[in-house]
Design a protein around this motif. Structure first.
Motif, PDB file in Angstrom:
ATOM      1  N   LEU A  18      45.429  38.947  48.330  1.00  0.00           N
ATOM      2  CA  LEU A  18      44.745  39.526  49.488  1.00  0.00           C
ATOM      3  C   LEU A  18      43.819  38.547  50.222  1.00  0.00           C
ATOM      4  O   LEU A  18      43.380  38.838  51.336  1.00  0.00           O
ATOM      5  N   MET A  19      43.561  37.381  49.606  1.00  0.00           N
ATOM      6  CA  MET A  19      42.770  36.381  50.322  1.00  0.00           C
ATOM      7  C   MET A  19      43.647  35.527  51.245  1.00  0.00           C
ATOM      8  O   MET A  19      43.144  34.636  51.935  1.00  0.00           O
ATOM      9  N   ASN A  20      44.946  35.800  51.273  1.00  0.00           N
ATOM     10  CA  ASN A  20      45.860  35.087  52.169  1.00  0.00           C
ATOM     11  C   ASN A  20      45.424  35.318  53.627  1.00  0.00           C
ATOM     12  O   ASN A  20      45.223  36.469  54.020  1.00  0.00           O
ATOM     13  N   GLY A  43      46.689  41.231  44.472  1.00  0.00           N
ATOM     14  CA  GLY A  43      45.704  40.552  43.645  1.00  0.00           C
ATOM     15  C   GLY A  43      44.521  40.067  44.456  1.00  0.00           C
ATOM     16  O   GLY A  43      44.614  39.961  45.685  1.00  0.00           O
ATOM     17  N   ALA A  44      43.424  39.788  43.768  1.00  0.00           N
ATOM     18  CA  ALA A  44      42.243  39.153  44.348  1.00  0.00           C
ATOM     19  C   ALA A  44      41.612  39.944  45.488  1.00  0.00           C
ATOM     20  O   ALA A  44      41.135  39.380  46.463  1.00  0.00           O
ATOM     21  N   GLY A  45      41.642  41.279  45.386  1.00  0.00           N
ATOM     22  CA  GLY A  45      40.987  42.087  46.413  1.00  0.00           C
ATOM     23  C   GLY A  45      41.384  43.552  46.354  1.00  0.00           C
ATOM     24  O   GLY A  45      42.082  43.979  45.434  1.00  0.00           O
ATOM     25  N   ASN A  46      40.928  44.288  47.371  1.00  0.00           N
ATOM     26  CA  ASN A  46      41.179  45.731  47.466  1.00  0.00           C
ATOM     27  C   ASN A  46      42.226  46.006  48.552  1.00  0.00           C
ATOM     28  O   ASN A  46      41.958  45.780  49.736  1.00  0.00           O
ATOM     29  N   ALA A  74      36.116  50.341  37.611  1.00  0.00           N
ATOM     30  CA  ALA A  74      35.676  50.846  38.926  1.00  0.00           C
ATOM     31  C   ALA A  74      36.777  50.688  39.975  1.00  0.00           C
ATOM     32  O   ALA A  74      37.097  51.638  40.699  1.00  0.00           O
ATOM     33  N   LEU A  75      37.366  49.495  40.062  1.00  0.00           N
ATOM     34  CA  LEU A  75      38.413  49.273  41.061  1.00  0.00           C
ATOM     35  C   LEU A  75      39.678  50.061  40.711  1.00  0.00           C
ATOM     36  O   LEU A  75      40.376  50.560  41.598  1.00  0.00           O
ATOM     37  N   ALA A  76      39.944  50.200  39.414  1.00  0.00           N
ATOM     38  CA  ALA A  76      41.111  50.991  38.987  1.00  0.00           C
ATOM     39  C   ALA A  76      40.980  52.428  39.486  1.00  0.00           C
ATOM     40  O   ALA A  76      41.921  52.994  40.047  1.00  0.00           O
ATOM     41  N   PRO A  85      48.332  47.918  42.383  1.00  0.00           N
ATOM     42  CA  PRO A  85      47.281  46.908  42.498  1.00  0.00           C
ATOM     43  C   PRO A  85      46.952  46.293  41.132  1.00  0.00           C
ATOM     44  O   PRO A  85      46.960  46.989  40.115  1.00  0.00           O
ATOM     45  N   VAL A  86      46.688  44.999  41.139  1.00  0.00           N
ATOM     46  CA  VAL A  86      46.197  44.334  39.927  1.00  0.00           C
ATOM     47  C   VAL A  86      44.673  44.386  39.984  1.00  0.00           C
ATOM     48  O   VAL A  86      44.072  43.985  40.983  1.00  0.00           O
ATOM     49  N   ILE A  87      44.072  44.903  38.931  1.00  0.00           N
ATOM     50  CA  ILE A  87      42.620  45.077  38.910  1.00  0.00           C
ATOM     51  C   ILE A  87      42.060  44.500  37.607  1.00  0.00           C
ATOM     52  O   ILE A  87      42.793  44.306  36.631  1.00  0.00           O
ATOM     53  N   GLY A  94      45.933  33.663  33.440  1.00  0.00           N
ATOM     54  CA  GLY A  94      45.759  32.451  34.223  1.00  0.00           C
ATOM     55  C   GLY A  94      45.349  32.786  35.642  1.00  0.00           C
ATOM     56  O   GLY A  94      45.484  33.919  36.085  1.00  0.00           O
ATOM     57  N   GLY A  95      44.837  31.797  36.354  1.00  0.00           N
ATOM     58  CA  GLY A  95      44.472  31.982  37.756  1.00  0.00           C
ATOM     59  C   GLY A  95      43.163  32.723  37.932  1.00  0.00           C
ATOM     60  O   GLY A  95      42.262  32.631  37.092  1.00  0.00           O
ATOM     61  N   HIS A  96      43.078  33.467  39.016  1.00  0.00           N
ATOM     62  CA  HIS A  96      41.864  34.202  39.408  1.00  0.00           C
ATOM     63  C   HIS A  96      41.640  35.353  38.419  1.00  0.00           C
ATOM     64  O   HIS A  96      42.503  36.204  38.274  1.00  0.00           O
ATOM     65  N   ILE A  97      40.486  35.393  37.767  1.00  0.00           N
ATOM     66  CA  ILE A  97      40.287  36.360  36.679  1.00  0.00           C
ATOM     67  C   ILE A  97      39.002  37.163  36.805  1.00  0.00           C
ATOM     68  O   ILE A  97      38.061  36.761  37.486  1.00  0.00           O
ATOM     69  N   ALA A 155      46.207  46.303  34.638  1.00  0.00           N
ATOM     70  CA  ALA A 155      44.866  45.979  34.136  1.00  0.00           C
ATOM     71  C   ALA A 155      44.936  44.577  33.545  1.00  0.00           C
ATOM     72  O   ALA A 155      45.571  44.365  32.506  1.00  0.00           O
ATOM     73  N   GLU A 156      44.306  43.634  34.250  1.00  0.00           N
ATOM     74  CA  GLU A 156      44.465  42.222  33.910  1.00  0.00           C
ATOM     75  C   GLU A 156      43.220  41.683  33.215  1.00  0.00           C
ATOM     76  O   GLU A 156      42.160  41.584  33.815  1.00  0.00           O
ATOM     77  N   GLY A 157      43.355  41.324  31.971  1.00  0.00           N
ATOM     78  CA  GLY A 157      42.242  40.791  31.196  1.00  0.00           C
ATOM     79  C   GLY A 157      41.951  39.339  31.536  1.00  0.00           C
ATOM     80  O   GLY A 157      42.761  38.654  32.155  1.00  0.00           O
TER      81      GLY A 157
HETATM   82  O1  TUI Z   1      45.005  37.598  41.788  1.00  0.00           O
HETATM   83  C1  TUI Z   1      45.093  37.338  40.613  1.00  0.00           C
HETATM   84  N1  TUI Z   1      45.271  36.092  40.164  1.00  0.00           N
HETATM   85  C2  TUI Z   1      45.407  34.985  40.969  1.00  0.00           C
HETATM   86  S1  TUI Z   1      45.451  34.957  42.640  1.00  0.00           S
HETATM   87  C3  TUI Z   1      45.641  33.329  42.658  1.00  0.00           C
HETATM   88  S2  TUI Z   1      45.811  32.419  44.139  1.00  0.00           S
HETATM   89  C4  TUI Z   1      44.348  31.665  44.268  1.00  0.00           C
HETATM   90  N2  TUI Z   1      44.364  30.348  44.276  1.00  0.00           N
HETATM   91  C5  TUI Z   1      43.242  29.665  44.400  1.00  0.00           C
HETATM   92  C6  TUI Z   1      42.042  30.307  44.538  1.00  0.00           C
HETATM   93  C7  TUI Z   1      41.997  31.670  44.508  1.00  0.00           C
HETATM   94  C8  TUI Z   1      43.167  32.371  44.361  1.00  0.00           C
HETATM   95  C9  TUI Z   1      45.668  32.855  41.403  1.00  0.00           C
HETATM   96  N3  TUI Z   1      45.559  33.794  40.475  1.00  0.00           N
HETATM   97  N4  TUI Z   1      45.013  38.308  39.672  1.00  0.00           N
HETATM   98  C10 TUI Z   1      44.769  39.650  40.010  1.00  0.00           C
HETATM   99  C11 TUI Z   1      43.320  39.923  39.976  1.00  0.00           C
HETATM  100  N5  TUI Z   1      42.691  40.466  40.946  1.00  0.00           N
HETATM  101  N6  TUI Z   1      42.488  39.602  38.980  1.00  0.00           N
HETATM  102  C12 TUI Z   1      41.254  40.004  39.380  1.00  0.00           C
HETATM  103  C13 TUI Z   1      41.400  40.559  40.623  1.00  0.00           C
HETATM  104  C14 TUI Z   1      40.401  41.098  41.473  1.00  0.00           C
HETATM  105  C15 TUI Z   1      39.165  40.486  41.608  1.00  0.00           C
HETATM  106  C16 TUI Z   1      38.234  41.003  42.504  1.00  0.00           C
HETATM  107  C17 TUI Z   1      40.697  42.214  42.225  1.00  0.00           C
HETATM  108  C18 TUI Z   1      39.768  42.717  43.111  1.00  0.00           C
HETATM  109  C19 TUI Z   1      38.547  42.110  43.232  1.00  0.00           C
HETATM  110  O2  TUI Z   1      37.596  42.546  44.105  1.00  0.00           O
HETATM  111  C20 TUI Z   1      37.801  43.762  44.721  1.00  0.00           C
HETATM  112  C21 TUI Z   1      37.022  43.880  45.953  1.00  0.00           C
HETATM  113  O3  TUI Z   1      36.269  44.860  46.041  1.00  0.00           O
HETATM  114  O4  TUI Z   1      37.167  43.010  46.828  1.00  0.00           O
END
Ligand code: TUI
Length: 309
Positions: free
Chosen positions: A72-74, A95-98, A121-123, A115-117, A142-145, A136-138
């Protein structure tokens, strides 16, 4: 077996492949789907045209259900979200957002939205917004956690929701799969194990780095600036963590990581690139086909659980 996500998704086994940026291209995703799991194209930071071409190739290489993961940060998230609806993608993970603002359109297009959460709360918010399941991603992933471990996160999300929960983070074999079901999960998402699949197009150096990884070779960069990213230790992480400790600014740190994932995946620079992988990398010891990986997990799982699939 009733209640597992293979039924929800119309696939043979309750195994989905992580939507890994630069790694999860149609080559890997179609192989996973053809082997009875759910292959997922990882959008990462790519442009909409690249995604369209990936979807075209995917449709050419498998008749089985598949998914697309929208990070979602794309910068082009809005355009890509529209494309996924227009293309009638069967399963969309995020991933990485709402992903709330895209939910109605995707549901209208008939997609299963997952959604990956990384928090309860986000779930909860995602279930309210109409999600069909969540991953539910612990923090083992790897990656954004997020911060919670798979062992603690999964049962809490299971208790909080009525929709199916897919466990992710630290799962690479039949034991992890069985443990996830014991925690109440309805399926698993697997990333790192599939990076070392024969069909996966990452550079040989990247696969080799995972195969050689030991249990303690995992590192988290970006904790201080609120963007924790799990990678395998190398020259870049040593330099990054040193600068982070010395209080370097976000801009300076980002200069070190900008484009670093692509550098590792595509160019094979595993010394200065960002080798994203989960903590379970130490367990991954050989390159196998997606079909072999999935069959091995399911055979072991049948021995451990009373599974009839
Ligand atoms: O998205 C991932 N894993 C990722 S994305 C990624 S690409 C990237 N590359 C460089 C820098 C940043 C990203 C590499 N790995 N996993 C799913 C995931 N989503 N894990 C945690 C979350 C998450 C985190 C915060 C979901 C929502 C959130 O905030 C919600 C909000 O309210 O904005």
């Amino acid at each position: 077996m009733a209640g597992l996500i293979n039924e929800l998704l119309g696939i043979r086994y309750p195994i989905i492949q992580g939507g890994m940026a630069w790694v999860a291209t149609w080559e890997l995703a179609s192989a996973v789907s053809n082997a009875g799991g759910l292959g997922i194209i990882g959008v990462g930071g790519a442009e909409v045209g690249w995604v369209a071409e990936q979807i075209r190739q995917m449709k050419e290489h498998t008749d089985a259900p598949f998914g697309v993961n929208l990070m979602l940060m794309n910068p082009q998230a809005d355009e890509i979200a529209a494309l996924l609806a227009d293309e009638k993608i069967p399963v969309i993970t995020t991933g990485a957002g709402n992903p709330g603002k895209y939910m109605a359109r995707w549901k209208q297009a008939g997609a299963k939205v997952i959604p990956v959460i990384a928090s309860v709360a986000l779930a909860r918010m995602m279930e309210k917004a109409g999600a069909d399941a969540v991953v539910a991603e612990g923090t083992e992933s790897g990656g954004h956690i997020g911060a919670a471990t798979t062992m603690t996160l999964v049962p809490q999300v299971v208790d909080a929701l009525h929709i199916p929960v897919i466990a992710a983070g630290g799962i690479a074999d039949a034991r992890g799969f069985a443990a996830a079901l014991m925690l109440g999960a309805s399926g698993v998402q697997i990333g790192t194990r599939f990076v070392v699949a024969k069909e996966c197009i990452v550079h040989e150096n990247y696969k080799e780095k995972i195969i050689r990884a030991k249990d303690i070779d995992s590192e988290v960069t970006g904790l201080a600036n609120g963007h924790p990213i799990r990678v395998l230790r190398n020259k870049m992480t040593r330099e990054y963590l040193r600068m982070e400790k010395e209080g370097a600014g976000l801009e300076e740190l980002e200069r070190l990581t900008l484009g670093a994932l692509k550098k590792a995946v595509v160019e094979g620079d595993v010394m200065y690139g960002s080798v994203m992988a989960g903590q379970i990398a130490g367990l991954v010891k050989d390159e196998k086909t997606c079909a072999e990986i999935i069959e091995e997990i399911m055979t072991g799982a049948r021995e451990r659980l009373q599974l009839t699939l």
